[in-house]
Design a protein around this motif. Structure first.
Motif, PDB file in Angstrom:
ATOM      1  N   ASN A  68       0.792  -0.921   0.255  1.00 43.87           N
ATOM      2  CA  ASN A  68      -0.081   0.279  -0.126  1.00 43.87           C
ATOM      3  C   ASN A  68       0.983   0.730  -0.317  1.00 43.87           C
ATOM      4  N   LEU A  69       0.531   1.837  -1.112  1.00 44.60           N
ATOM      5  CA  LEU A  69       1.535   3.442  -0.757  1.00 44.60           C
ATOM      6  C   LEU A  69      -0.006   3.995  -0.452  1.00 44.60           C
ATOM      7  N   ASP A  70       0.066   5.345   0.398  1.00 46.37           N
ATOM      8  CA  ASP A  70      -0.755   5.938   0.985  1.00 46.37           C
ATOM      9  C   ASP A  70      -2.069   5.333   1.198  1.00 46.37           C
ATOM     10  N   ARG A  71      -1.961   3.785   1.777  1.00 42.57           N
ATOM     11  CA  ARG A  71      -3.324   3.335   1.644  1.00 42.57           C
ATOM     12  C   ARG A  71      -3.578   3.269   0.596  1.00 42.57           C
ATOM     13  N   ARG A  72      -3.382   2.913  -1.021  1.00 43.95           N
ATOM     14  CA  ARG A  72      -3.815   2.598  -2.318  1.00 43.95           C
ATOM     15  C   ARG A  72      -3.294   1.664  -2.433  1.00 43.95           C
ATOM     16  N   LYS A  73      -3.215   1.079  -2.595  1.00 43.28           N
ATOM     17  CA  LYS A  73      -3.598  -0.810  -2.961  1.00 43.28           C
ATOM     18  C   LYS A  73      -1.910  -0.346  -4.423  1.00 43.28           C
ATOM     19  N   LEU A  74      -0.974  -1.046  -4.827  1.00 43.84           N
ATOM     20  CA  LEU A  74      -0.059  -0.819  -6.050  1.00 43.84           C
ATOM     21  C   LEU A  74      -0.534  -1.608  -6.432  1.00 43.84           C
ATOM     22  N   LYS A  75      -0.611  -1.843  -8.127  1.00 44.65           N
ATOM     23  CA  LYS A  75      -1.335  -2.931  -8.846  1.00 44.65           C
ATOM     24  C   LYS A  75       0.337  -3.145  -9.944  1.00 44.65           C
ATOM     25  N   THR A  76      -0.024  -3.945 -10.934  1.00 46.42           N
ATOM     26  CA  THR A  76       1.193  -4.315 -11.979  1.00 46.42           C
ATOM     27  C   THR A  76       0.611  -3.295 -12.955  1.00 46.42           C
ATOM     28  N   PRO A  77       1.821  -4.045 -13.556  1.00 42.36           N
ATOM     29  CA  PRO A  77       1.904  -2.790 -14.828  1.00 42.36           C
ATOM     30  C   PRO A  77       0.899  -3.583 -15.928  1.00 42.36           C
ATOM     31  N   GLY A  78       0.628  -4.775 -15.455  1.00 43.94           N
ATOM     32  CA  GLY A  78      -0.590  -5.779 -16.309  1.00 43.94           C
ATOM     33  C   GLY A  78      -2.716  -5.157 -15.815  1.00 43.94           C
ATOM     34  N   GLY A  79      -2.264  -4.463 -14.846  1.00 48.60           N
ATOM     35  CA  GLY A  79      -3.257  -3.999 -14.129  1.00 48.60           C
ATOM     36  C   GLY A  79      -3.729  -5.010 -12.803  1.00 48.60           C
ATOM     37  N   LYS A  80      -2.993  -5.825 -12.900  1.00 47.31           N
ATOM     38  CA  LYS A  80      -3.652  -6.944 -11.275  1.00 47.31           C
ATOM     39  C   LYS A  80      -2.945  -5.957 -10.291  1.00 47.31           C
ATOM     40  N   LEU A  81      -4.072  -6.869  -9.120  1.00 48.47           N
ATOM     41  CA  LEU A  81      -3.469  -6.729  -7.961  1.00 48.47           C
ATOM     42  C   LEU A  81      -2.035  -6.807  -7.383  1.00 48.47           C
ATOM     43  N   PHE A  82      -1.310  -5.966  -6.617  1.00 50.45           N
ATOM     44  CA  PHE A  82      -0.053  -6.391  -7.066  1.00 50.45           C
ATOM     45  C   PHE A  82       0.141  -7.446  -5.808  1.00 50.45           C
ATOM     46  N   THR A  83       0.262  -8.750  -5.267  1.00 50.38           N
ATOM     47  CA  THR A  83       0.058  -9.192  -4.471  1.00 50.38           C
ATOM     48  C   THR A  83       1.662 -10.512  -4.819  1.00 50.38           C
ATOM     49  N   VAL A  84       1.556 -10.752  -2.605  1.00 47.17           N
ATOM     50  CA  VAL A  84       3.157 -11.140  -3.280  1.00 47.17           C
ATOM     51  C   VAL A  84       2.547 -12.507  -1.750  1.00 47.17           C
ATOM     52  N   PRO A  85       3.350 -14.072  -2.211  1.00 46.71           N
ATOM     53  CA  PRO A  85       2.570 -15.375  -1.363  1.00 46.71           C
ATOM     54  C   PRO A  85       2.966 -15.310   0.252  1.00 46.71           C
ATOM     55  N   ASN A  86       4.474 -14.086   1.035  1.00 46.64           N
ATOM     56  CA  ASN A  86       4.140 -14.136   2.116  1.00 46.64           C
ATOM     57  C   ASN A  86       5.322 -13.257   2.452  1.00 46.64           C
ATOM     58  N   GLU A  87       4.709 -12.667   3.785  1.00 44.61           N
ATOM     59  CA  GLU A  87       4.713 -11.494   4.607  1.00 44.61           C
ATOM     60  C   GLU A  87       6.254 -11.088   4.579  1.00 44.61           C
ATOM     61  N   ALA A  88       7.618 -11.803   4.244  1.00 45.33           N
ATOM     62  CA  ALA A  88       8.508 -11.672   4.024  1.00 45.33           C
ATOM     63  C   ALA A  88       8.913 -11.548   2.736  1.00 45.33           C
ATOM     64  N   LEU A  89       8.690 -11.798   1.857  1.00 48.19           N
ATOM     65  CA  LEU A  89       8.407 -10.774   0.014  1.00 48.19           C
ATOM     66  C   LEU A  89       8.297  -9.244   0.678  1.00 48.19           C
ATOM     67  N   ALA A  90       7.399  -9.572   0.900  1.00 49.06           N
ATOM     68  CA  ALA A  90       5.881  -8.400   0.949  1.00 49.06           C
ATOM     69  C   ALA A  90       6.755  -6.891   1.584  1.00 49.06           C
ATOM     70  N   ILE A  91       7.603  -6.808   3.074  1.00 45.59           N
ATOM     71  CA  ILE A  91       8.043  -6.839   3.230  1.00 45.59           C
ATOM     72  C   ILE A  91      10.269  -5.983   2.920  1.00 45.59           C
ATOM     73  N   ALA A  92      10.261  -7.106   2.464  1.00 44.37           N
ATOM     74  CA  ALA A  92      11.267  -6.968   1.158  1.00 44.37           C
ATOM     75  C   ALA A  92      10.984  -5.808   0.158  1.00 44.37           C
ATOM     76  N   VAL A  93       9.668  -5.947  -0.600  1.00 42.34           N
ATOM     77  CA  VAL A  93       9.009  -4.868  -2.269  1.00 42.34           C
ATOM     78  C   VAL A  93       8.835  -3.446  -1.398  1.00 42.34           C
ATOM     79  N   ALA A  94       7.836  -3.541  -0.065  1.00 43.94           N
ATOM     80  CA  ALA A  94       7.478  -2.245   0.632  1.00 43.94           C
ATOM     81  C   ALA A  94       8.959  -1.361   1.015  1.00 43.94           C
ATOM     82  N   THR A  95      10.333  -2.145   1.782  1.00 45.88           N
ATOM     83  CA  THR A  95      11.618  -1.368   1.428  1.00 45.88           C
ATOM     84  C   THR A  95      11.827  -1.009   0.717  1.00 45.88           C
ATOM     85  N   GLU A  96      11.381  -1.711  -0.625  1.00 50.02           N
ATOM     86  CA  GLU A  96      12.758  -0.996  -2.487  1.00 50.02           C
ATOM     87  C   GLU A  96      11.465   0.864  -2.275  1.00 50.02           C
TER      88      GLU A  96
END
Length: 268
Positions: A68-96
């Motif tokens: 979430n960027l300012d509480r709005r959900k991130l999406k992929t270039p293809g328009g899909k909801l950006f989701t990852v399978p586990n919290e560890a990867l989510a934290i790493a992406v959010a850190t970027e």
């Protein structure tokens, strides 16, 4: 088997090393630059003024994690909801995303790019097709491509590459144990190092990032020692390659992670 394949390739190529094609995964993937319903996207080599303040993660449907960027959900270039399978990867992406300052430097966001690749699957391949494509890279594997002269480089390749070949031939029989996301990351590492063998070594922690990158650039480093180099250009290329290889290996590990990370993102 790997050495025989390398020798066959040497004869077929007449000593000319071919570059590996890899559309979408050599830093050219598109990254989302907006959230919500916006469909404005940018190439990974570009920059854009930062448009958000806060980054957070949340767990959505089916246990998947969202960015979430300012509480709005991130999406992929293809328009899909950006989701990852586990919290560890989510934290790493959010850190970027949180590490970006006044401008968004998309070319530094390797984990985000790999997630987009896995989610959008722009080449529409399944797991078996990725495995087949990965094994084809052995035909041009860096450590199987040996020179016949000068003698110093011949000896250097033998001393530095043979131990890694010996290890990988003992260690690996197949790629079927990797999931789709992990194979996406592994293929990315392979395209960076130009070597299946060195990529296995890095992902399996047999080699460090520094060692894998050095071995992938062995001939270049040998020539630099003899003839010198443009220092800033050499250093930039080396550090950029380290960053990409490290990100790919981390993506493989995190996309295979099944446990939940207990600590919260950006906690003071």
């Amino acid at each position: 088997m790997l050495r025989n394949l390398g020798r066959l390739y040497n004869r077929a190529s007449c000593g000319v090393m071919q570059r590996w094609p890899c559309p979408y995964q050599r830093g050219q993937a598109c990254l989302p630059v907006a959230v919500g319903n916006s469909k404005a996207y940018s190439n990974a080599t570009s920059e854009r003024k930062k448009f958000y303040q806060d980054v957070s993660i949340s767990q959505g449907e089916e246990g998947l994690f969202e960015i979430n960027l300012d509480r709005r959900k991130l999406k992929t270039p293809g328009g899909k909801l950006f989701t990852v399978p586990n919290e560890a990867l989510a934290i790493a992406v959010a850190t970027e995303w949180d590490a970006q300052r006044d401008t968004l430097k998309f070319y530094t966001m390797h984990l985000t790019t790999l997630c987009n690749t896995a989610l959008d699957n722009p080449t529409q391949r399944d797991k078996d097709q990725i495995i087949t494509a990965t094994l084809k890279y052995l035909e041009t594997d860096t450590v199987c491509y040996r020179v016949e002269e000068p003698a110093g480089l011949v000896e250097l390749q033998k001393n530095e590459w043979d131990p890694v070949l010996d290890w990988v031939e003992r260690r690996y029989n197949h790629l079927g144990s990797y999931n789709f996301w992990s194979l996406t990351g592994l293929e990315y590492v392979i395209t960076q190092l130009k070597s299946v063998v060195l990529s296995f070594g890095l992902v399996d922690r047999h080699l460090t990032v520094e060692q894998a990158v050095l071995l992938s650039r062995l001939e270049e480093e040998y020539q630099i020692q003899r003839w010198g180099n443009v220092e800033w250009a050499h250093d930039y290329d080396m550090y950029e390659l380290r960053a990409r290889a490290a990100a790919g290996a981390l993506f493989v590990h995190l996309s295979s992670e099944s446990s939940t990370v207990k600590r919260k993102l950006l906690q003071d």
